[in-house]
Design an enzyme around this catalytic site. Structure first.
Site, short mmCIF file in Angstrom:
data_model
loop_
_atom_site.label_atom_id
_atom_site.label_comp_id
_atom_site.label_asym_id
_atom_site.label_seq_id
_atom_site.Cartn_x
_atom_site.Cartn_y
_atom_site.Cartn_z
N ASN A 215 -74.86 -83.40 -46.76
CA ASN A 215 -74.72 -84.47 -47.76
C ASN A 215 -73.93 -84.06 -49.00
OD1 ASN A 215 -76.84 -82.90 -48.68
ND2 ASN A 215 -78.12 -84.62 -49.30
N GLU B 170 -82.05 -73.45 -58.36
CA GLU B 170 -80.61 -73.21 -58.27
C GLU B 170 -79.94 -73.70 -59.55
OE1 GLU B 170 -79.29 -74.82 -54.43
OE2 GLU B 170 -79.52 -72.80 -53.64
N GLU C 28 -84.53 -75.35 -50.83
CA GLU C 28 -84.28 -76.63 -51.51
C GLU C 28 -84.46 -77.69 -50.43
OE1 GLU C 28 -83.69 -77.12 -54.66
OE2 GLU C 28 -83.18 -75.13 -55.39
N CYS D 208 -81.17 -85.75 -51.69
CA CYS D 208 -82.58 -85.36 -51.75
C CYS D 208 -83.23 -85.88 -53.03
CB CYS D 208 -82.69 -83.86 -51.69
SG CYS D 208 -81.63 -83.07 -52.90
P1 NAP Z 1 -81.37 -80.34 -41.80
O1 NAP Z 1 -81.41 -81.00 -40.49
O2 NAP Z 1 -82.56 -79.56 -42.23
O3 NAP Z 1 -80.07 -79.43 -41.77
C1 NAP Z 1 -79.71 -78.62 -42.84
C2 NAP Z 1 -79.02 -77.38 -42.32
O4 NAP Z 1 -79.93 -76.66 -41.49
C3 NAP Z 1 -77.80 -77.67 -41.44
O5 NAP Z 1 -76.84 -76.66 -41.65
C4 NAP Z 1 -78.38 -77.58 -40.06
O6 NAP Z 1 -77.42 -77.26 -39.07
C5 NAP Z 1 -79.35 -76.43 -40.23
N1 NAP Z 1 -80.38 -76.35 -39.20
C6 NAP Z 1 -80.91 -77.35 -38.46
N2 NAP Z 1 -81.84 -76.85 -37.62
C7 NAP Z 1 -81.87 -75.51 -37.83
C8 NAP Z 1 -82.61 -74.43 -37.26
N3 NAP Z 1 -83.51 -74.62 -36.29
N4 NAP Z 1 -82.40 -73.17 -37.71
C9 NAP Z 1 -81.49 -72.96 -38.68
N5 NAP Z 1 -80.76 -73.94 -39.26
C10 NAP Z 1 -80.95 -75.19 -38.84
O7 NAP Z 1 -81.10 -81.35 -42.97
P2 NAP Z 1 -79.94 -82.44 -43.10
O8 NAP Z 1 -80.30 -83.62 -42.31
O9 NAP Z 1 -78.62 -81.80 -42.85
O10 NAP Z 1 -79.99 -82.74 -44.65
C11 NAP Z 1 -80.84 -83.68 -45.17
C12 NAP Z 1 -82.07 -83.01 -45.77
O11 NAP Z 1 -81.68 -82.05 -46.73
C13 NAP Z 1 -82.93 -84.02 -46.50
O12 NAP Z 1 -84.28 -83.77 -46.22
C14 NAP Z 1 -82.62 -83.72 -47.97
O13 NAP Z 1 -83.63 -84.10 -48.85
C15 NAP Z 1 -82.40 -82.26 -47.94
N6 NAP Z 1 -81.62 -81.81 -49.10
C16 NAP Z 1 -82.25 -81.14 -50.10
C17 NAP Z 1 -81.54 -80.74 -51.22
C18 NAP Z 1 -82.21 -79.99 -52.32
O14 NAP Z 1 -81.50 -79.45 -53.16
N7 NAP Z 1 -83.53 -79.94 -52.37
C19 NAP Z 1 -80.18 -81.04 -51.32
C20 NAP Z 1 -79.56 -81.74 -50.29
C21 NAP Z 1 -80.30 -82.12 -49.17
P3 NAP Z 1 -76.75 -78.41 -38.19
O15 NAP Z 1 -75.95 -79.22 -39.11
O16 NAP Z 1 -75.93 -77.67 -37.21
O17 NAP Z 1 -77.88 -79.17 -37.56
#
Ligand code: NAP
Length: 489
Positions: free
Chosen positions: A155, A470, A254, A288
């Site tokens: 995102n 961060e 995060e 997020c």
């Molecule tokens: P996600 O599915 O958790 O993916 C995030 C990252 O983790 C991607 O690079 C993904 O790779 C990787 N990943 C997925 N499964 C994994 C595994 N089993 N082992 C290691 N890495 C793995 O999250 P998203 O859908 O991309 O992002 C949305 C989420 O991020 C929301 O919940 C949002 O709130 C959160 N977010 C939080 C913040 C914050 O600062 N707190 C900021 C932005 C977003 P792939 O892309 O290859 O699946």
């Protein structure tokens, strides 16, 4: 795509200062059109292991450089990013979908962490403590933690990387970064500019892969990696914490949010409405910290709902590359499905969609069996805690409006979640402002404004929204170890 500098579009992994191809490749597509933008190297665990070993070697000499040298290289990197802001924004919009103006904003936001931490790296200090005996001297040194692994979401394809790499680089660490599968091109463009800025080989390595579990598994299991910094879902964060336990790594997480946005009766509507709009609908609701649950006090509910509806009707949905578009597509068809299900659930439980509420008639030519990725910006009135939108991160352009009567009631509702990242409220009574700010169980409280992110304030959550911070002067601590030196004299 019309890049002024086409060489910013890279498609191989970046390891040890080299562009490295892989046996397999995976496609990166434009979420607005379904068109393939690039075929990117599909790295495996062995490539990640190699990058970790390279980083471990490079880190030792990087840590020996003066903070000033590191700062000057980082400054050059920052300047190159800003000089190439338009190209980087185009790449970002094409792979992620957010409107071009928003993408340009993200490039500047992302670069601000490099600028900031270049300076912070020069202000890392230790301590000299009063000794307990005459013949002892006690000191505290701060030293780089070593090699870190960073895993980032789609995102914010640019800023979530710089928010980790900049403090790591400034502290004297080396990193292996795995960007999201959907958005690796922004990460690779950043690496190209780091290369041009003179960041030494091995200090930043980008592992593009369609096998997140394999790369994440290697980063967590490998004892050379001393820290994992992750931004993404709470579900994946939990797994990475478990995997990191084996080698007892320091972690920064995060994770997801479920942000409340509260509008009290004494709020200034001319502020609350545009700020709520910005908080809810930026990035098509896919951040997020986007307002997830909007609580509006009884006396102001109808006026707020009407004014917000007027503003939402003015939004223009479309391909982020088109001029005038204010809201883009969702990242993929699965994301759209989840948003549609949340809305259907709310409607079935008595909510009313006063604007939007359904998939948009856009992107019908996505082809390859792809459904539309566009969802109409939506306002749901009469939302209640029984609905999925109360518990779950919607991650889409849907604003559910909940009605409340008292301050105690709404603080209870706002805190009734496993998450604790960002919260917002609008009020003018100063005693209330203090009271509510202290009672909200969140890492971030944003009062009378919908936008708070910058490099200066500490970003991070409590509860299941994560650990660590961060940005800010605190962010560099995540990449430092404290060493106590006891000197006999
Ligand atoms: P996600 O599915 O958790 O993916 C995030 C990252 O983790 C991607 O690079 C993904 O790779 C990787 N990943 C997925 N499964 C994994 C595994 N089993 N082992 C290691 N890495 C793995 O999250 P998203 O859908 O991309 O992002 C949305 C989420 O991020 C929301 O919940 C949002 O709130 C959160 N977010 C939080 C913040 C914050 O600062 N707190 C900021 C932005 C977003 P792939 O892309 O290859 O699946």
């Amino acid at each position: 795509m019309q890049l002024a500098d086409a060489s910013l579009l890279k498609s191989d992994a970046y390891i040890d200062g080299q562009w490295v191809a892989a046996e397999k490749r995976f496609a990166v597509t434009n979420p607005a059109t379904g068109a393939v933008i690039a075929e990117v190297a599909d790295a495996d665990a062995a490539m990640a292991r190699h990058a970790i070993e390279v980083a471990a070697k490079a880190q030792k000499s990087w840590a020996r450089e003066t903070a000033k040298t590191r700062a000057m290289i980082m400054r050059d990197w920052f300047n190159l990013i800003m000089q190439n802001q338009d190209d980087l924004a185009q790449i970002l919009t094409l792979e992620m979908g957010k409107p071009l103006a928003e993408a340009k904003g993200e490039i500047a936001y992302g670069a601000s962490f490099i600028d900031w931490f270049a300076e912070e790296g020069r202000r890392i200090t230790g301590d000299i403590l009063m000794p307990h005996q005459h013949d002892k001297r006690l000191m505290v040194l701060k030293q780089p933690i070593g090699v870190y692994g960073a895993i980032t979401p789609w995102n914010f394809p640019n800023a979530m990387i710089t928010r980790k790499v900049a403090p790591g680089m400034a502290a004297g660490c080396a990193g292996v970064v795995k960007p999201a599968q959907q958005t690796p091109l922004s990460a690779l463009a950043l690496a190209e500019l780091a290369h041009r800025a003179g960041v030494p080989a091995g200090i930043v390595n980008i592992i593009t892969s369609s096998d997140a579990a394999a790369i994440g598994g290697e980063l967590c299991a490998n004892a050379l990696v001393r820290k994992i910094s992750f931004t993404g879902s709470t579900e994946v964060g939990r797994r990475l914490m478990q995997q990191s336990a084996e080698t007892v790594k320091k972690v920064s997480m995060e994770l997801g949010g479920n942000a409340p946005l509260i509008v009290f009766d004494d709020a200034d509507l001319s502020v609350a409405v545009p700020e709520a709009l910005a908080s809810k609908f930026r990035n098509a609701g896919q951040t997020c910290v986007c307002a997830n649950r909007i609580f509006v006090q009884d006396g102001i509910y109808d006026d707020f709902a009407a004014a917000l509806t007027e503003e939402v009707k003015k939004m223009r949905l479309g391909d982020g590359m088109e001029a005038g578009v204010t809201i883009g597509p969702l990242i993929d068809a699965a994301a759209l499905e989840k948003v549609a299900e949340c809305v259907e659930d709310a409607l079935a439980h008595g909510a009313e969609a006063v604007v939007g509420g359904k998939r948009a008639d856009l992107g019908a030519d996505l082809g390859a069996g792809l459904e539309t990725t566009f969802f109409e910006p939506t306002i749901l009135t009469d939302a209640t805690p029984k609905m999925r939108v109360f518990r779950e991160e919607i991650f889409g352009p849907v604003a559910p409006l909940f009605r409340f009567k008292s301050e105690d009631e709404v603080v209870g509702l706002a805190n009734d979640t496993i998450f604790g990242l960002a919260s917002y409220f609008f009020a003018r009574d100063m005693a209330r402002v203090w009271r509510v700010a202290e009672q909200l169980d969140y890492g971030i409280v944003s009062v009378n404004t919908g936008i708070f992110s910058n490099e200066i304030g500490p970003f991070g959550g409590v509860k299941q929204s994560g650990v660590g911070r961060e940005g800010s002067r605190y962010g560099i601590d995540e990449y430092l170890e404290m060493k106590y030196v006891c000197l006999g004299v």
